[in-house]
Scaffold this motif. Structure first.
Motif, short mmCIF file in Angstrom:
data_model
loop_
_atom_site.label_atom_id
_atom_site.label_comp_id
_atom_site.label_asym_id
_atom_site.label_seq_id
_atom_site.Cartn_x
_atom_site.Cartn_y
_atom_site.Cartn_z
N GLN A 46 -0.78 13.55 -5.30
CA GLN A 46 -1.60 13.55 -4.07
C GLN A 46 -1.31 14.81 -3.30
O GLN A 46 -0.15 15.23 -3.21
CB GLN A 46 -1.24 12.31 -3.21
N ASP A 47 -2.38 15.43 -2.77
CA ASP A 47 -2.24 16.60 -1.90
C ASP A 47 -2.57 16.19 -0.48
O ASP A 47 -3.55 15.46 -0.24
CB ASP A 47 -3.21 17.72 -2.34
N LYS A 68 8.22 3.42 -3.46
CA LYS A 68 7.16 4.40 -3.14
C LYS A 68 7.72 5.64 -2.46
O LYS A 68 7.00 6.37 -1.79
CB LYS A 68 6.10 3.74 -2.23
N ALA A 69 9.04 5.86 -2.64
CA ALA A 69 9.63 7.07 -2.04
C ALA A 69 8.97 8.30 -2.66
O ALA A 69 8.62 8.31 -3.83
CB ALA A 69 11.13 7.08 -2.30
N GLU A 136 4.19 10.31 -5.08
CA GLU A 136 3.85 8.88 -4.95
C GLU A 136 2.70 8.77 -3.95
O GLU A 136 2.68 9.51 -2.95
CB GLU A 136 5.03 8.06 -4.42
N LEU A 137 1.80 7.84 -4.17
CA LEU A 137 0.67 7.69 -3.25
C LEU A 137 1.14 7.16 -1.91
O LEU A 137 2.18 6.48 -1.83
CB LEU A 137 -0.39 6.75 -3.86
N TYR A 138 0.38 7.45 -0.88
CA TYR A 138 0.65 6.90 0.45
C TYR A 138 0.64 5.37 0.39
O TYR A 138 -0.24 4.77 -0.22
CB TYR A 138 -0.45 7.39 1.40
N SER A 139 1.66 4.77 1.01
CA SER A 139 1.73 3.31 1.04
C SER A 139 2.14 2.89 2.44
O SER A 139 3.33 2.95 2.80
CB SER A 139 2.77 2.81 0.02
N PRO A 140 1.15 2.48 3.28
CA PRO A 140 1.46 2.14 4.68
C PRO A 140 2.63 1.15 4.81
O PRO A 140 3.46 1.30 5.71
CB PRO A 140 0.14 1.54 5.20
#
Ligand SMILES: Cc1cn([C@H]2C[C@H](O)[C@@H](COP(=O)(O)OP(=O)(O)O[C@H]3O[C@H](C)C(=O)[C@H](O)[C@H]3O)O2)c(=O)[nH]c1=O
Length: 188
Positions: A46-47, A68-69, A136-140
């Motif tokens: 992911q950018d 998800k670090a 890693e993708l964003y994970s709220p």
């Protein structure tokens, strides 16, 4: 690509090779083969890109919990930032220590932030743009933060009046953060 060590074993400053000519410059801002050859072999997926209009804008100190670090590769593509990382890996010999770096569109320096670090920056110029890669993708629900002005960390920010998001005014200190990142711990 030149690698500059930091006080942390697996966090690096990187200086890409810049080809200048009468038109301006060209550089490979990221090359997986080059990075792999340097032993920096994460797969960025992911950018991210942010604009901060006002000098003294402070975004941080953020991290995502395991699993998800995120490893982050950060650079300023316009303006300049004071970029700070804090080791929040319980048991690390440098736990609770921080280091700051000046990243600018001119010096083209990049910072590799390993998993297990809180990250933040304050801008030093108007309309500063920061672009960064994460693995890693964003994970709220894994997105956490610690206070930018944590008195025990006493990060020496080069700003007096920080411009903050509402969220960034409410993070706990590292000592009080229940979800401190631990190497290998699963998120709660
Ligand atoms: C980080 C992120 C955010 N968002 C959404 C969530 C919010 O609605 C909006 C702004 O997010 P936030 O205020 O968390 O943005 P920053 O304050 O710039 O956060 C970043 O700033 C510091 C310097 C970091 O190291 C992190 O990468 C990241 O936390 O974008 C997304 O959709 N995807 C994302 O990956």
């Amino acid at each position: 690509m030149k690698i500059i060590k930091t006080k942390f074993e697996d966090a690096y400053l990187l200086e890409p090779k810049v080809f200048g000519d009468q038109r301006g410059f060209f550089m490979e801002s990221y090359n997986k083969e080059t990075f792999d050859s340097l032993g920096i072999d994460m797969d960025f997926i992911q950018d991210n890109h942010s604009l901060s209009q006002t000098p003294g804008t402070l975004r941080g100190m953020h991290y995502q919990l395991a699993p998800k670090a995120q490893t982050k590769l950060i650079r300023a593509t316009k303006g300049s930032i004071y970029d700070v990382i804090v080791d929040i890996r319980k048991g690390s010999p440098t736990y609770g220590q921080w280091q700051g770096f000046i990243l600018t569109a001119e010096n083209k320096r990049q910072l590799l932030v390993p998993k297990g670090f809180a990250h933040g920056f304050c801008t030093l110029a108007e309309n500063t743009e920061v672009q960064y890669k994460v693995d890693e993708l964003y994970s709220p629900k894994h997105d956490c933060g610690i206070a930018w002005d944590d008195p025990e960390l006493s990060i020496d920010w080069p700003v007096t009046e920080a411009v903050l998001s509402d969220k960034d005014t409410k993070h706990p200190t590292l000592a009080n953060a229940e979800n401190n990142f631990e190497i290998g711990v699963t998120s709660k």
